[in-house]
Write an enzyme that holds these catalytic residues in place. Structure first.
Site, mmCIF file in Angstrom:
data_model
loop_
_atom_site.group_PDB
_atom_site.id
_atom_site.type_symbol
_atom_site.label_atom_id
_atom_site.label_comp_id
_atom_site.label_asym_id
_atom_site.label_seq_id
_atom_site.Cartn_x
_atom_site.Cartn_y
_atom_site.Cartn_z
ATOM 1 C CB CYS A 103 -0.925 -0.015 1.130
ATOM 2 S SG CYS A 103 -0.136 0.175 2.861
ATOM 3 C CG HIS A 137 -4.548 0.069 3.802
ATOM 4 N ND1 HIS A 137 -3.709 -0.600 2.946
ATOM 5 C CD2 HIS A 137 -5.475 0.372 3.233
ATOM 6 C CE1 HIS A 137 -4.513 -0.862 1.698
ATOM 7 N NE2 HIS A 137 -5.574 -0.239 1.923
ATOM 8 C CG HIS A 156 -6.735 0.428 -1.574
ATOM 9 N ND1 HIS A 156 -7.002 -0.198 -0.537
ATOM 10 C CD2 HIS A 156 -7.684 -0.149 -2.470
ATOM 11 C CE1 HIS A 156 -7.949 -0.819 -0.300
ATOM 12 N NE2 HIS A 156 -8.536 -0.936 -1.608
#
Length: 401
Positions: free
Chosen positions: A313, A361, A373
Protein backbone atom coordinates in the site's frame (compact mmCIF):
# COMPACT_ATOMS: atom_id res chain seq x y z
CA UNK A 1 3.74 0.29 3.17
CA UNK A 2 2.72 -1.93 3.32
CA UNK A 3 0.65 -2.93 5.52
CA UNK A 4 -2.73 -4.01 6.31
CA UNK A 5 -4.06 -4.70 9.66
CA UNK A 6 -7.67 -5.60 9.09
CA UNK A 7 -9.51 -7.73 6.52
CA UNK A 8 -10.62 -5.71 3.52
CA UNK A 9 -13.38 -6.23 0.95
CA UNK A 10 -12.02 -6.84 -2.52
CA UNK A 11 -13.73 -4.01 -4.41
CA UNK A 12 -15.89 -3.88 -7.47
CA UNK A 13 -14.30 -6.78 -9.31
CA UNK A 14 -14.99 -9.47 -6.75
CA UNK A 15 -15.94 -12.15 -9.23
CA UNK A 16 -12.51 -12.12 -10.81
CA UNK A 17 -10.52 -12.17 -7.59
CA UNK A 18 -10.48 -15.33 -5.57
CA UNK A 19 -8.27 -14.31 -2.71
CA UNK A 20 -7.89 -14.46 1.05
CA UNK A 21 -8.86 -10.80 1.10
CA UNK A 22 -12.35 -11.65 -0.15
CA UNK A 23 -13.04 -14.26 2.44
CA UNK A 24 -11.31 -12.37 5.20
CA UNK A 25 -13.17 -9.12 4.64
CA UNK A 26 -16.41 -10.97 4.59
CA UNK A 27 -15.48 -12.89 7.68
CA UNK A 28 -15.13 -9.61 9.50
CA UNK A 29 -18.85 -9.07 9.15
CA UNK A 30 -19.99 -12.50 10.22
CA UNK A 31 -20.02 -11.81 13.93
CA UNK A 32 -21.90 -8.57 13.37
CA UNK A 33 -24.44 -9.77 10.83
CA UNK A 34 -25.14 -13.28 11.99
CA UNK A 35 -25.81 -14.71 15.39
CA UNK A 36 -26.38 -18.32 14.46
CA UNK A 37 -25.32 -21.75 15.54
CA UNK A 38 -22.05 -21.04 13.72
CA UNK A 39 -20.91 -19.16 16.81
CA UNK A 40 -20.48 -22.44 18.61
CA UNK A 41 -17.94 -25.14 17.81
CA UNK A 42 -19.20 -27.85 15.46
CA UNK A 43 -19.59 -31.44 16.53
CA UNK A 44 -16.62 -32.54 14.42
CA UNK A 45 -14.28 -30.30 16.36
CA UNK A 46 -13.80 -27.75 13.56
CA UNK A 47 -13.78 -24.09 14.68
CA UNK A 48 -16.91 -22.06 14.11
CA UNK A 49 -17.07 -19.29 11.53
CA UNK A 50 -16.91 -16.79 14.35
CA UNK A 51 -13.72 -18.37 15.67
CA UNK A 52 -12.19 -18.50 12.20
CA UNK A 53 -13.13 -14.87 11.61
CA UNK A 54 -11.47 -13.76 14.83
CA UNK A 55 -8.35 -15.82 14.21
CA UNK A 56 -7.93 -14.65 10.63
CA UNK A 57 -8.55 -11.04 11.63
CA UNK A 58 -5.86 -11.29 14.30
CA UNK A 59 -3.44 -12.91 11.85
CA UNK A 60 -3.89 -10.21 9.25
CA UNK A 61 -3.48 -7.50 11.85
CA UNK A 62 -0.24 -9.10 13.01
CA UNK A 63 0.91 -9.55 9.43
CA UNK A 64 0.18 -5.91 8.73
CA UNK A 65 2.21 -4.80 11.70
CA UNK A 66 5.05 -7.11 10.71
CA UNK A 67 4.97 -5.75 7.16
CA UNK A 68 5.51 -2.20 8.41
CA UNK A 69 8.37 -3.43 10.59
CA UNK A 70 9.78 -5.21 7.55
CA UNK A 71 9.60 -2.03 5.48
CA UNK A 72 11.28 0.01 8.21
CA UNK A 73 13.99 -2.62 8.76
CA UNK A 74 14.61 -2.88 5.02
CA UNK A 75 15.01 0.88 4.72
CA UNK A 76 17.31 0.99 7.76
CA UNK A 77 19.38 -1.89 6.42
CA UNK A 78 19.85 -0.18 3.06
CA UNK A 79 21.02 3.04 4.72
CA UNK A 80 23.33 1.17 7.07
CA UNK A 81 24.81 -0.82 4.19
CA UNK A 82 25.67 2.42 2.38
CA UNK A 83 27.32 3.78 5.53
CA UNK A 84 29.35 0.60 6.03
CA UNK A 85 30.48 0.66 2.40
CA UNK A 86 31.61 4.27 2.73
CA UNK A 87 33.50 3.52 5.94
CA UNK A 88 35.19 0.45 4.47
CA UNK A 89 36.27 2.47 1.44
CA UNK A 90 37.64 5.15 3.76
CA UNK A 91 39.51 2.58 5.85
CA UNK A 92 41.03 1.07 2.71
CA UNK A 93 42.26 4.47 1.55
CA UNK A 94 43.66 5.34 4.95
CA UNK A 95 45.36 1.95 5.22
CA UNK A 96 47.05 2.65 1.90
CA UNK A 97 48.29 6.02 3.18
CA UNK A 98 49.45 4.34 6.40
CA UNK A 99 51.43 1.81 4.41
CA UNK A 100 53.01 4.58 2.37
CA UNK A 101 54.01 6.41 5.57
CA UNK A 102 55.45 3.18 6.95
CA UNK A 103 57.46 2.65 3.78
CA UNK A 104 58.89 6.15 4.05
CA UNK A 105 59.95 5.53 7.64
CA UNK A 106 61.45 2.24 6.50
CA UNK A 107 63.57 4.05 3.98
CA UNK A 108 64.89 6.27 6.76
CA UNK A 109 65.70 3.20 8.85
CA UNK A 110 67.56 1.63 5.93
CA UNK A 111 69.55 4.80 5.39
CA UNK A 112 70.46 4.98 9.05
CA UNK A 113 71.50 1.34 9.00
CA UNK A 114 73.84 1.96 6.08
CA UNK A 115 75.40 4.96 7.82
CA UNK A 116 75.48 3.20 11.18
CA UNK A 117 73.44 5.92 12.87
CA UNK A 118 70.42 5.52 15.16
CA UNK A 119 69.52 2.03 13.97
CA UNK A 120 68.24 0.80 17.33
CA UNK A 121 65.94 3.77 17.88
CA UNK A 122 64.38 3.84 14.42
CA UNK A 123 64.00 0.10 14.14
CA UNK A 124 62.49 -0.07 17.59
CA UNK A 125 60.09 2.72 16.68
CA UNK A 126 58.85 0.83 13.62
CA UNK A 127 58.33 -2.34 15.65
CA UNK A 128 56.75 -0.66 18.69
CA UNK A 129 53.14 -1.49 19.61
CA UNK A 130 52.47 2.18 20.29
CA UNK A 131 54.62 4.46 18.10
CA UNK A 132 53.24 7.50 19.92
CA UNK A 133 54.77 6.31 23.19
CA UNK A 134 58.18 5.85 21.65
CA UNK A 135 57.75 9.02 19.65
CA UNK A 136 57.65 10.92 22.93
CA UNK A 137 61.11 9.76 23.94
CA UNK A 138 63.61 12.60 23.64
CA UNK A 139 66.57 10.48 22.51
CA UNK A 140 64.70 9.46 19.33
CA UNK A 141 63.40 12.95 18.67
CA UNK A 142 66.89 14.39 18.97
CA UNK A 143 68.13 12.10 16.17
CA UNK A 144 65.35 12.85 13.63
CA UNK A 145 65.79 15.43 10.89
CA UNK A 146 62.94 17.79 10.03
CA UNK A 147 61.80 15.59 7.14
CA UNK A 148 61.97 12.48 9.29
CA UNK A 149 60.01 14.25 12.01
CA UNK A 150 57.25 15.11 9.50
CA UNK A 151 57.19 11.50 8.35
CA UNK A 152 56.80 10.27 11.90
CA UNK A 153 54.05 12.80 12.60
CA UNK A 154 52.20 11.74 9.47
CA UNK A 155 52.56 8.07 10.34
CA UNK A 156 51.22 8.53 13.85
CA UNK A 157 48.31 10.66 12.59
CA UNK A 158 47.45 8.16 9.86
CA UNK A 159 47.61 5.25 12.29
CA UNK A 160 45.34 7.00 14.83
CA UNK A 161 42.74 8.01 12.23
CA UNK A 162 42.78 4.60 10.57
CA UNK A 163 42.18 2.85 13.89
CA UNK A 164 39.30 5.24 14.59
CA UNK A 165 37.68 4.54 11.23
CA UNK A 166 38.14 0.81 11.69
CA UNK A 167 36.28 1.00 15.01
CA UNK A 168 33.48 2.96 13.34
CA UNK A 169 33.27 0.40 10.55
CA UNK A 170 33.16 -2.44 13.08
CA UNK A 171 30.35 -0.76 15.02
CA UNK A 172 28.42 -0.06 11.81
CA UNK A 173 28.81 -3.67 10.73
CA UNK A 174 27.39 -4.79 14.06
CA UNK A 175 24.43 -2.43 13.63
CA UNK A 176 23.95 -3.70 10.10
CA UNK A 177 23.94 -7.26 11.35
CA UNK A 178 21.22 -6.40 13.88
CA UNK A 179 19.17 -4.64 11.18
CA UNK A 180 19.48 -7.69 8.94
CA UNK A 181 18.29 -9.90 11.80
CA UNK A 182 15.28 -7.61 12.33
CA UNK A 183 14.57 -7.74 8.61
CA UNK A 184 14.74 -11.52 8.56
CA UNK A 185 12.53 -11.81 11.64
CA UNK A 186 9.90 -9.43 10.25
CA UNK A 187 9.85 -11.29 6.94
CA UNK A 188 9.43 -14.65 8.63
CA UNK A 189 6.65 -13.27 10.82
CA UNK A 190 4.70 -11.95 7.84
CA UNK A 191 5.05 -15.21 5.94
CA UNK A 192 3.99 -17.29 8.92
CA UNK A 193 0.91 -15.18 9.70
CA UNK A 194 -0.26 -15.12 6.10
CA UNK A 195 0.31 -18.84 5.65
CA UNK A 196 -1.74 -19.60 8.75
CA UNK A 197 -4.53 -17.30 7.59
CA UNK A 198 -4.63 -18.94 4.15
CA UNK A 199 -4.76 -22.36 5.75
CA UNK A 200 -7.72 -21.40 7.93
CA UNK A 201 -9.59 -19.93 4.99
CA UNK A 202 -8.90 -22.95 2.81
CA UNK A 203 -10.71 -25.14 5.32
CA UNK A 204 -14.02 -23.30 4.86
CA UNK A 205 -16.72 -25.32 3.13
CA UNK A 206 -18.27 -24.27 -0.17
CA UNK A 207 -21.47 -23.32 1.67
CA UNK A 208 -19.56 -21.14 4.12
CA UNK A 209 -17.69 -19.43 1.29
CA UNK A 210 -20.96 -18.74 -0.50
CA UNK A 211 -22.46 -17.17 2.61
CA UNK A 212 -19.38 -15.05 3.07
CA UNK A 213 -19.51 -13.91 -0.56
CA UNK A 214 -23.09 -12.73 -0.03
CA UNK A 215 -22.07 -10.80 3.07
CA UNK A 216 -19.14 -9.33 1.16
CA UNK A 217 -21.45 -8.08 -1.58
CA UNK A 218 -23.66 -6.41 0.99
CA UNK A 219 -20.65 -4.69 2.54
CA UNK A 220 -19.56 -3.42 -0.85
CA UNK A 221 -22.99 -1.99 -1.50
CA UNK A 222 -22.90 -0.14 1.81
CA UNK A 223 -19.39 1.16 1.08
CA UNK A 224 -20.54 2.42 -2.32
CA UNK A 225 -23.53 4.14 -0.72
CA UNK A 226 -21.28 5.92 1.77
CA UNK A 227 -18.92 7.00 -1.01
CA UNK A 228 -21.81 8.44 -3.01
CA UNK A 229 -23.04 10.27 0.09
CA UNK A 230 -19.60 11.81 0.63
CA UNK A 231 -19.45 12.82 -3.04
CA UNK A 232 -22.76 14.69 -2.69
CA UNK A 233 -21.56 16.44 0.47
CA UNK A 234 -18.34 17.52 -1.21
CA UNK A 235 -20.22 18.72 -4.28
CA UNK A 236 -22.60 20.78 -2.13
CA UNK A 237 -19.68 22.23 -0.15
CA UNK A 238 -17.94 23.21 -3.37
CA UNK A 239 -21.06 24.95 -4.65
CA UNK A 240 -21.33 26.87 -1.39
CA UNK A 241 -17.68 27.88 -1.59
CA UNK A 242 -18.06 29.12 -5.13
CA UNK A 243 -21.22 31.00 -4.20
CA UNK A 244 -19.43 32.72 -1.30
CA UNK A 245 -16.63 33.72 -3.62
CA UNK A 246 -19.09 35.20 -6.11
CA UNK A 247 -20.86 37.12 -3.36
CA UNK A 248 -17.57 38.45 -2.01
CA UNK A 249 -16.49 39.51 -5.49
CA UNK A 250 -19.82 41.26 -6.03
CA UNK A 251 -19.52 43.15 -2.73
CA UNK A 252 -16.03 44.31 -3.60
CA UNK A 253 -17.14 45.51 -7.00
CA UNK A 254 -20.11 47.42 -5.60
CA UNK A 255 -18.06 48.93 -2.80
CA UNK A 256 -20.47 47.53 -0.26
CA UNK A 257 -17.90 45.46 1.56
CA UNK A 258 -18.07 47.56 4.74
CA UNK A 259 -19.40 44.70 6.86
CA UNK A 260 -23.17 44.34 6.87
CA UNK A 261 -23.19 41.65 9.54
CA UNK A 262 -23.47 38.71 7.20
CA UNK A 263 -21.04 36.14 8.46
CA UNK A 264 -19.88 34.06 5.52
CA UNK A 265 -17.62 31.94 7.66
CA UNK A 266 -20.33 29.74 9.10
CA UNK A 267 -19.68 27.13 6.42
CA UNK A 268 -21.63 23.92 6.50
CA UNK A 269 -21.55 23.40 10.25
CA UNK A 270 -18.71 20.93 10.28
CA UNK A 271 -17.16 22.59 13.31
CA UNK A 272 -13.73 22.90 11.68
CA UNK A 273 -11.97 25.73 9.95
CA UNK A 274 -11.92 25.06 6.25
CA UNK A 275 -8.40 24.94 4.83
CA UNK A 276 -7.92 26.89 1.65
CA UNK A 277 -8.59 24.95 -1.52
CA UNK A 278 -5.49 23.35 -3.06
CA UNK A 279 -3.71 25.68 -5.44
CA UNK A 280 -3.24 24.94 -9.10
CA UNK A 281 0.22 23.47 -8.58
CA UNK A 282 -1.16 20.85 -6.21
CA UNK A 283 -3.83 19.91 -8.72
CA UNK A 284 -1.21 19.47 -11.45
CA UNK A 285 0.95 17.26 -9.25
CA UNK A 286 -2.05 15.28 -8.04
CA UNK A 287 -3.08 14.57 -11.64
CA UNK A 288 0.35 13.08 -12.32
CA UNK A 289 0.20 10.96 -9.16
CA UNK A 290 -3.29 9.71 -10.02
CA UNK A 291 -2.34 8.96 -13.62
CA UNK A 292 0.51 6.81 -12.36
CA UNK A 293 -1.71 5.04 -9.83
CA UNK A 294 -4.37 4.27 -12.43
CA UNK A 295 -1.72 2.72 -14.66
CA UNK A 296 -0.93 0.25 -11.84
CA UNK A 297 -4.49 -1.05 -11.49
CA UNK A 298 -4.54 -4.81 -11.82
CA UNK A 299 -1.00 -5.34 -10.55
CA UNK A 300 -0.69 -7.67 -7.54
CA UNK A 301 -0.18 -6.65 -3.96
CA UNK A 302 3.08 -8.01 -2.59
CA UNK A 303 4.15 -7.02 0.91
CA UNK A 304 7.36 -4.99 0.89
CA UNK A 305 7.10 -4.26 -2.85
CA UNK A 306 7.65 -0.81 -4.38
CA UNK A 307 7.08 -1.59 -8.05
CA UNK A 308 7.13 -1.70 -10.92
CA UNK A 309 5.47 -5.10 -11.17
CA UNK A 310 3.83 -5.19 -7.75
CA UNK A 311 3.22 -2.96 -4.73
CA UNK A 312 2.22 -2.86 -1.13
CA UNK A 313 0.00 0.00 0.00
CA UNK A 314 2.63 2.58 0.95
CA UNK A 315 4.89 1.45 -1.87
CA UNK A 316 2.12 2.42 -4.30
CA UNK A 317 1.46 5.84 -2.78
CA UNK A 318 5.18 6.57 -2.61
CA UNK A 319 5.68 5.61 -6.25
CA UNK A 320 2.60 7.56 -7.39
CA UNK A 321 3.75 10.81 -5.82
CA UNK A 322 7.32 10.21 -6.98
CA UNK A 323 5.91 10.34 -10.52
CA UNK A 324 4.80 13.88 -9.63
CA UNK A 325 8.30 14.76 -8.34
CA UNK A 326 7.17 14.65 -4.71
CA UNK A 327 9.24 12.49 -2.36
CA UNK A 328 7.31 10.56 0.29
CA UNK A 329 8.80 8.39 3.06
CA UNK A 330 8.61 4.61 2.72
CA UNK A 331 6.29 3.63 5.57
CA UNK A 332 2.75 4.64 6.47
CA UNK A 333 4.06 5.73 9.88
CA UNK A 334 6.16 8.40 8.18
CA UNK A 335 3.89 9.24 5.25
CA UNK A 336 1.15 10.38 7.61
CA UNK A 337 3.48 13.19 8.75
CA UNK A 338 4.48 14.19 5.23
CA UNK A 339 1.78 16.77 4.65
CA UNK A 340 -1.21 18.67 6.01
CA UNK A 341 -4.09 16.85 7.68
CA UNK A 342 -7.55 17.74 6.32
CA UNK A 343 -11.06 16.54 7.23
CA UNK A 344 -12.42 13.59 5.27
CA UNK A 345 -15.22 15.82 4.01
CA UNK A 346 -12.62 18.08 2.35
CA UNK A 347 -10.45 15.39 0.80
CA UNK A 348 -9.21 16.25 -2.68
CA UNK A 349 -7.90 13.98 -5.46
CA UNK A 350 -4.31 13.07 -4.67
CA UNK A 351 -4.71 13.17 -0.89
CA UNK A 352 -3.55 10.20 1.17
CA UNK A 353 -6.22 8.33 3.14
CA UNK A 354 -4.89 6.43 6.16
CA UNK A 355 -6.67 3.61 7.94
CA UNK A 356 -6.78 2.09 11.44
CA UNK A 357 -5.35 3.34 14.68
CA UNK A 358 -1.97 1.81 13.91
CA UNK A 359 -1.80 3.51 10.48
CA UNK A 360 -1.27 0.15 8.83
CA UNK A 361 -2.89 1.01 5.49
CA UNK A 362 -3.02 3.92 3.04
CA UNK A 363 -4.74 4.69 -0.25
CA UNK A 364 -4.73 7.50 -2.82
CA UNK A 365 -7.97 9.51 -2.92
CA UNK A 366 -9.38 10.01 -6.43
CA UNK A 367 -12.61 11.88 -5.59
CA UNK A 368 -16.26 10.97 -5.04
CA UNK A 369 -15.44 8.90 -1.96
CA UNK A 370 -13.18 6.56 -3.92
CA UNK A 371 -9.50 5.71 -3.81
CA UNK A 372 -6.85 3.62 -5.56
CA UNK A 373 -4.98 1.29 -3.24
CA UNK A 374 -3.08 -1.96 -2.97
CA UNK A 375 -5.36 -3.82 -0.53
CA UNK A 376 -3.46 -6.82 0.85
CA UNK A 377 -1.83 -10.16 -0.04
CA UNK A 378 -3.75 -12.05 -2.70
CA UNK A 379 -5.50 -8.93 -4.02
CA UNK A 380 -4.69 -6.44 -6.76
CA UNK A 381 -4.32 -2.69 -7.07
CA UNK A 382 -7.83 -1.34 -7.66
CA UNK A 383 -10.30 1.47 -7.20
CA UNK A 384 -12.48 1.12 -4.12
CA UNK A 385 -14.62 3.10 -1.72
CA UNK A 386 -12.70 4.65 1.15
CA UNK A 387 -15.43 3.07 3.31
CA UNK A 388 -14.48 -0.44 2.16
CA UNK A 389 -13.87 -1.52 5.75
CA UNK A 390 -16.40 0.75 7.40
CA UNK A 391 -16.36 4.44 8.27
CA UNK A 392 -14.64 3.77 11.59
CA UNK A 393 -11.57 2.35 9.86
CA UNK A 394 -10.58 5.75 8.41
CA UNK A 395 -7.86 7.33 10.52
CA UNK A 396 -7.03 10.56 8.69
CA UNK A 397 -6.52 12.30 5.35
CA UNK A 398 -3.22 13.99 4.52
CA UNK A 399 -2.42 16.39 1.66
CA UNK A 400 1.22 15.65 0.79
CA UNK A 401 2.17 18.60 -1.42
Amino acid sequence: MASHRKPRPTGTRVAGIRTPALATAALTSVALLSQTADATPSDDGRPSLEEVEKKVDDLYRQAGSATEKYNAAKEKTAKQRKRVDRLLDDVAQRTQKLNEAREELGSFASAQYRTGAAVPETATFLLADSPQDYFDQNQLMSRLTGRQKDAVDDYVAQQSETMKKRREATESLETLTESQKDLKTAKATVQKKLATARELLSELTAEEKARLAAIEKKKQQEAARKAAELAKQQEAAERERQEREREEAARQESGAGSGTGTDTGTGTGTGTTEPSAPDASYGTKAEKALAFARAQIGKPYVWGATGPGSYDCSGLTQAAWKAADVSLPRTTYDQVNAGTTVPVSQAQPGDLVFFYDDLSHVGLYIGNGMMIHAPKPGAYVREESIYYDGEGSIHSVVRPA
